[in-house]
Write an enzyme that holds these catalytic residues in place. Structure first.
Site, mmCIF file in Angstrom:
data_model
loop_
_atom_site.group_PDB
_atom_site.id
_atom_site.type_symbol
_atom_site.label_atom_id
_atom_site.label_comp_id
_atom_site.label_asym_id
_atom_site.label_seq_id
_atom_site.Cartn_x
_atom_site.Cartn_y
_atom_site.Cartn_z
ATOM 1 N N ARG A 221 0.865 -1.173 0.000
ATOM 2 C CA ARG A 221 0.000 0.000 0.000
ATOM 3 C C ARG A 221 0.906 1.228 0.000
ATOM 4 O O ARG A 221 1.996 1.220 0.587
ATOM 5 C CB ARG A 221 -0.893 0.023 1.242
ATOM 6 C CG ARG A 221 -1.888 1.184 1.209
ATOM 7 C CD ARG A 221 -2.607 1.404 2.528
ATOM 8 N NE ARG A 221 -3.505 2.547 2.414
ATOM 9 C CZ ARG A 221 -4.101 3.144 3.438
ATOM 10 N NH1 ARG A 221 -3.887 2.709 4.678
ATOM 11 N NH2 ARG A 221 -4.894 4.177 3.243
ATOM 12 N N HIS A 222 0.469 2.283 -0.644
ATOM 13 C CA HIS A 222 1.250 3.529 -0.657
ATOM 14 C C HIS A 222 1.529 4.015 0.764
ATOM 15 O O HIS A 222 0.867 3.612 1.732
ATOM 16 C CB HIS A 222 0.493 4.609 -1.433
ATOM 17 C CG HIS A 222 -0.880 4.877 -0.880
ATOM 18 N ND1 HIS A 222 -1.100 5.590 0.281
ATOM 19 C CD2 HIS A 222 -2.100 4.490 -1.307
ATOM 20 C CE1 HIS A 222 -2.392 5.651 0.537
ATOM 21 N NE2 HIS A 222 -3.032 4.982 -0.404
ATOM 22 N N GLY A 223 2.475 4.930 0.894
ATOM 23 C CA GLY A 223 2.817 5.491 2.191
ATOM 24 C C GLY A 223 1.804 6.524 2.663
ATOM 25 O O GLY A 223 0.767 6.764 2.026
ATOM 26 N N GLY B 185 -0.020 -0.455 -4.583
ATOM 27 C CA GLY B 185 -1.440 -0.197 -4.768
ATOM 28 C C GLY B 185 -2.034 0.497 -3.566
ATOM 29 O O GLY B 185 -1.455 1.427 -3.007
ATOM 30 N N ALA C 115 1.465 2.115 4.146
ATOM 31 C CA ALA C 115 2.679 1.337 3.840
ATOM 32 C C ALA C 115 2.533 -0.151 4.151
ATOM 33 O O ALA C 115 3.530 -0.868 4.241
ATOM 34 C CB ALA C 115 3.897 1.908 4.575
#
Length: 456
Positions: free
Chosen positions: A72-74, A337, A380
């Site tokens: 997952r994005h930060g 993602g 994250a």
């Protein structure tokens, strides 16, 4: 104007002194807006520590062949919609000036500088870049053989800006040693895998765009638990309860979470909530995740089979290359993602499933539930598959083994309750999904004229 601004700033600081710092007690309940440190507290002290369980690995005779990570994005900024709702709530406080002595919370929040802008719209925050860079360095330290020099990294992302920037930050965290060259490694956009939900017509029509699908969420917003939180917040802000609703209260709570995650500060918005309030608001967030991305409807998880199968196709390829004594063509595959990417995938695999579904009327019975989104998909979040080749084994099935980590912690497989599985046993356990879950068929809208609720 300068003296006025100075006076307002002084008032704001004075009022903060009378408001209890609250984010420490609330931070475990922020759901999908949780800091990564909530699931790995040791990182607060040392962002590069591998933490407990770092030594859990296959036997020494096993060598890693391939790592596949879905991230997952930060940490990100609020979306434009969240900023608009916060601006609406803040404006109401400004229109109703309160005496600091009579209503300290309202006065402090009216004096709070509203610095969020709609243009930030979910973009990656500086802390989000650090999340990704540090994650890359920890994974490289945990699997040095895979992240060694001249190893090829395949890096993909959803088309969202925060994911592309997260991918670039992950690459920067690895330094210049991998064979693809310097920091400017191209991040390939792959929405078909990272945003599979957007391409699933059945999910979009029957869940994403269907208000009736979220009936449990709507009912909880009107239920007794949320009503109590609403009344408490209205009282603290000296506002008529009619001027607030569950969405505005939730955005105040989320602002507390954003200030902690983005700036590492305790926001005055946190002072509106107790830990008991936070549990209610976490449940509201988890209800949405459960019914929109988790076990609520089969299509939520079945739509992710395209990603699940892609993971195993690459693992299969690595096994075949190893058996043929060929170099592994894709030793490192990292894809960035969203929470909405990981949550359905984990549900498809059967993780964090409670015996009783999450409902609007069973909040008290779900105190010890497994499905807590902040523990599963914080900022994250990462799901990592590691394929090993093992020598000196008893039989050919043991030659290739797999380890799976969620948020850098080894996970026990359902079929064995062990953190290491033979690859053959893992494929056998998920054979039905691998062979019979076809994205096109799963996501096709029903041709007969049925209501969305009937179909779900």
């Amino acid at each position: 104007m300068a003296p006025c601004r100075a006076a307002a700033s002084l008032l704001f600081l004075l009022l903060l002194l009378v408001l209890r710092p609250a984010s420490a007690g609330l931070s475990g309940y922020f759901g999908t807006k949780s800091r990564y440190e909530e699931v790995n507290p040791h990182l607060v002290r040392d962002p590069l520590s591998l933490g407990p369980g770092a030594g859990e690995s296959p036997p020494a005779s096993c060598a890693p062949l391939q790592l596949r990570a879905v991230l997952r994005h930060g940490t990100r900024y609020p979306t434009a919609g969240q900023v608009r709702r916060l601006g609406e709530l803040h404006a109401r406080l400004l229109r109703r000036p309160s005496e600091p002595a009579a209503c300290p919370a309202a006065a402090a929040l009216a004096a709070w500088p509203m610095w969020y802008e709609e243009s930030l719209d979910g973009r990656l925050a500086p802390q989000g870049r650090r999340d990704m860079e540090q994650l890359a360095r920890r994974l490289a330290a945990r699997f040095p053989a895979l992240f060694a020099a001249r190893r090829r990294l395949a890096l993909a992302s959803s088309s969202k800006h925060r994911c592309l920037q997260s991918g670039a930050a992950f690459r920067r965290g690895l330094g210049p040693d991998l064979s693809l060259g310097g920091d400017e490694v191209e991040v390939q956009v792959n929405d078909s895998l990272m945003r599979f939900f957007d391409h699933c017509a059945k999910f979009v029509a029957l869940v994403e765009e269907n208000d009736a699908a979220m009936c449990q969420v709507s009912a909880f917003k009107e239920g007794p638990e949320m009503k109590r939180v609403l009344e408490k917040v209205a009282s603290a802000l000296c506002l008529p309860v009619e001027e607030l609703n569950a969405d505005l209260v939730q955005v105040a709570f989320l602002t507390c979470s954003y200030e902690l995650a983005i700036k590492n500060v305790t926001s005055p918005w946190c002072s509106l909530f107790t830990e008991e309030d936070a549990k209610v608001l976490e449940y509201l967030n988890d209800l949405k995740q459960y019914w929109k991305r988790g076990y609520g409807y089969d299509i939520n998880s079945r739509s992710s089979c395209i990603l699940f199968q892609d993971i195993f196709q690459h693992l299969d390829k690595a096994v075949e290359e190893s058996k043929s004594s060929k170099p592994i063509s894709s030793p490192l595959i990292v894809q960035v993602g969203h929470a909405e990417t990981l949550q359905p995938l984990l549900a498809l695999m059967g993780f964090f499933k409670d015996e009783e579904p999450l409902l609007a009327n069973n909040f008290a019975r779900q105190t010890h539930r497994k499905f807590r989104s902040g523990r599963i998909v914080p900022y994250a979040a990462n799901l990592v598959f590691v394929l090993y080749h093992c020598d000196h084994v008893n039989n050919s099935r043991e030659e290739y083994q797999v380890q799976m980590l969620l948020n850098e912690r080894p996970m026990s497989f359902h079929h064995s309750n062990e953190t290491i599985s033979t690859y053959a046993d893992l494929k056998d356990y998920y054979r039905d999904i691998l062979e019979n879950c076809h994205f096109k068929e799963e996501c096709e809208l029903p041709k007969v004229n049925v209501t969305a609720v009937d179909e779900l």
